[in-house]
Motif scaffolding. Structure first.
Motif, PDB file in Angstrom:
ATOM      1  N   UNK A   1     -49.495 -49.319   5.775  1.00  0.00           N
ATOM      2  CA  UNK A   1     -48.457 -48.571   5.053  1.00  0.00           C
ATOM      3  C   UNK A   1     -47.950 -49.497   3.951  1.00  0.00           C
ATOM      4  N   UNK A   2     -47.450 -50.679   4.362  1.00  0.00           N
ATOM      5  CA  UNK A   2     -47.191 -51.736   3.391  1.00  0.00           C
ATOM      6  C   UNK A   2     -48.508 -52.456   3.097  1.00  0.00           C
ATOM      7  N   UNK A   3     -48.703 -52.818   1.853  1.00  0.00           N
ATOM      8  CA  UNK A   3     -49.940 -53.485   1.459  1.00  0.00           C
ATOM      9  C   UNK A   3     -50.061 -54.817   2.185  1.00  0.00           C
ATOM     10  N   UNK A   4     -51.231 -55.063   2.766  1.00  0.00           N
ATOM     11  CA  UNK A   4     -51.482 -56.301   3.502  1.00  0.00           C
ATOM     12  C   UNK A   4     -52.148 -57.325   2.591  1.00  0.00           C
ATOM     13  N   UNK A   5     -51.722 -58.586   2.699  1.00  0.00           N
ATOM     14  CA  UNK A   5     -52.432 -59.625   1.977  1.00  0.00           C
ATOM     15  C   UNK A   5     -53.515 -60.210   2.888  1.00  0.00           C
ATOM     16  N   UNK A   6     -54.331 -61.098   2.337  1.00  0.00           N
ATOM     17  CA  UNK A   6     -55.476 -61.593   3.087  1.00  0.00           C
ATOM     18  C   UNK A   6     -55.062 -62.409   4.308  1.00  0.00           C
ATOM     19  N   UNK A   7     -53.939 -63.102   4.214  1.00  0.00           N
ATOM     20  CA  UNK A   7     -53.464 -63.859   5.370  1.00  0.00           C
ATOM     21  C   UNK A   7     -53.112 -62.924   6.518  1.00  0.00           C
ATOM     22  N   UNK A   8     -52.484 -61.816   6.217  1.00  0.00           N
ATOM     23  CA  UNK A   8     -52.108 -60.836   7.240  1.00  0.00           C
ATOM     24  C   UNK A   8     -53.341 -60.159   7.835  1.00  0.00           C
TER      25      UNK A   8
END
Length: 294
Positions: free
Chosen positions: A112-119
Motif C-alpha cells: 500500500x505504501x511504497x516499499x524500498x529495497x531494504x524493506x
C-alpha cells in the motif's frame, strides 16, 4: 531443504467458488487440478493471481493449500503462492504451507505504501527464516504494486538462504537478460508473461509460469519440448498458434477468462469473485471463437 530447478511448465489453476460467496467449491477444485495434471506440467502452483489469492479469506486460503496437497499428492511439485501486505501474515502462511505438505513457496510482496529495497529484502529474509521450504521470488509489479529490479532479485537469491528461483512477470524481456548476466547464468529464472514465452525460453528461462494449460492442455508443454529439442521452427509455429488465446486471457484478467473458457470446454469452475464479473457478451463469443481454432 531441497533446491531443485524446475524445467518446463508451472501450471496455475483457478480457484472455484460455491454460489453465494460460500467458500471454495472443493469438488470443482479437485477437478481443475486433475485436469491440469493431465497437461504434462513440471509443477503446479496454487493460489496465485489466477487463483484469486487476493480475494480469499484466511480459512479459504488454508483449505486451498490442504486441497492442493491432497489432489497433487506428490505427482509433481506443489508450489503455494503467498502475497501479503504484512511480513507477519506472509510468515504465518509460509509456516502453514510447510505444515500442510507443500513442496515450495512462491512469494510476492504486496504494497500500500511504497516499499524500498531494504524493506523488500527484510520481508523476504523473514519469510525464508520461518520455513525450510525453498522459495521462488515473484516479481509482478502490475498486480502487487512492487517492482523489484533484476539486481535486487539476484542479490536476494545470493544472500538469503532458501531463495533459489526467480519468476519475472514484468513483461520486459531485458530483465530476464539482466538476471542471466548478473548471475552469470547460475540462477534459474522463469517467465510469467504469456506473450514472452517463446523469447524467454529461447533466452534461457528454465520454465514458463502460466494458467494457459487450463484452456490449452498440453500445448504449452509441447512448446518447451520443441525448444529443448532445438526445434525452433516448430516452436515458433506453435507459439503463434497459441498467442491469440494467451493475449486474450491476460488482457481480460486470468480468473475471468480462464473460468469462462473452462465452462465453454465443459469443466465448470464457477464465476470469479466479485468485484470481478463473469465474461459475457462479445468478449465471451471472442473467447469461444479463439478456443475453437486451437
Amino acid at each position: 531443504m531441497q533446491h531443485t530447478p524446475i524445467r518446463g511448465i508451472i501450471a496455475y489453476p483457478v480457484t472455484p467458488f460455491l454460489a453465494d460467496d460460500a467458500g471454495i467449491d472443493e469438488a470443482a477444485f479437485r477437478r481443475v487440478l486433475d485436469a491440469l495434471l493431465a497437461t504434462d506440467p513440471a509443477a503446479i502452483a496454487i493460489l496465485g493471481s489466477a487463483g484469486e489469492s487476493a480475494y480469499l479469506r484466511e480459512a479459504e486460503w488454508q483449505r486451498g493449500v490442504e486441497l492442493g496437497v491432497e489432489a497433487v499428492g506428490g505427482k509433481v511439485p506443489l508450489i503455494v503462492g503467498i502475497g501479503e501486505l504484512t511480513t507477519a501474515a506472509a510468515v504465518a502462511k509460509a509456516r502453514f504451507a510447510e505444515r500442510a505438505g507443500a513442496d515450495r513457496l512462491m512469494v510476492i510482496p504486496v504494497s500500500y505504501w511504497k516499499l524500498d529495497e531494504t524493506e523488500i529484502f527484510a520481508h523476504f529474509e523473514a519469510v525464508a527464516a520461518a520455513t525450510d521450504l525453498p522459495i521462488m521470488v515473484y516479481n509482478n509489479p502490475a498486480t502487487s504494486g512492487v517492482d523489484m529490479p533484476p539486481a535486487l532479485l539476484v542479490r536476494m537469491v545470493r544472500e538469503i538462504p532458501g531463495i533459489d528461483l526467480i519468476k519475472e512477470s514484468s513483461g520486459d524481456i531485458h530483465r530476464m537478460h539482466a538476471i542471466h548476466e548478473l548471475s552469470d547464468g547460475t540462477i534459474p529464472f522463469y517467465n510469467g508473461a504469456n506473450h514472452l514465452a517463446l523469447e524467454a525460453l529461447a533466452a534461457g528461462a528454465q520454465g514458463w509460469c502460466t494458467a494457459a494449460p487450463n484452456l490449452l492442455g498440453s500445448q504449452p508443454a509441447r512448446l518447451v519440448a520443441h525448444i529443448d529439442a532445438g526445434e525452433m521452427e516448430q516452436a515458433r509455429a506453435l507459439f503463434y498458434t497459441l498467442l491469440p488465446v494467451l493475449r486474450f486471457i491476460v488482457q481480460g484478467g486470468l480468473p475471468t477468462t480462464v473460468k469462462a473458457g473452462l465452462r465453454l470446454q465443459g469443466l465448470e469452475a464457477g464465476d470469479p469473485r466479485r468485484p470481478l464479473r463473469p465474461l459475457a457478451g462479445e468478449r465471451l463469443e471472442t473467447l469461444r471463437h479463439l478456443l475453437a481454432t486451437q
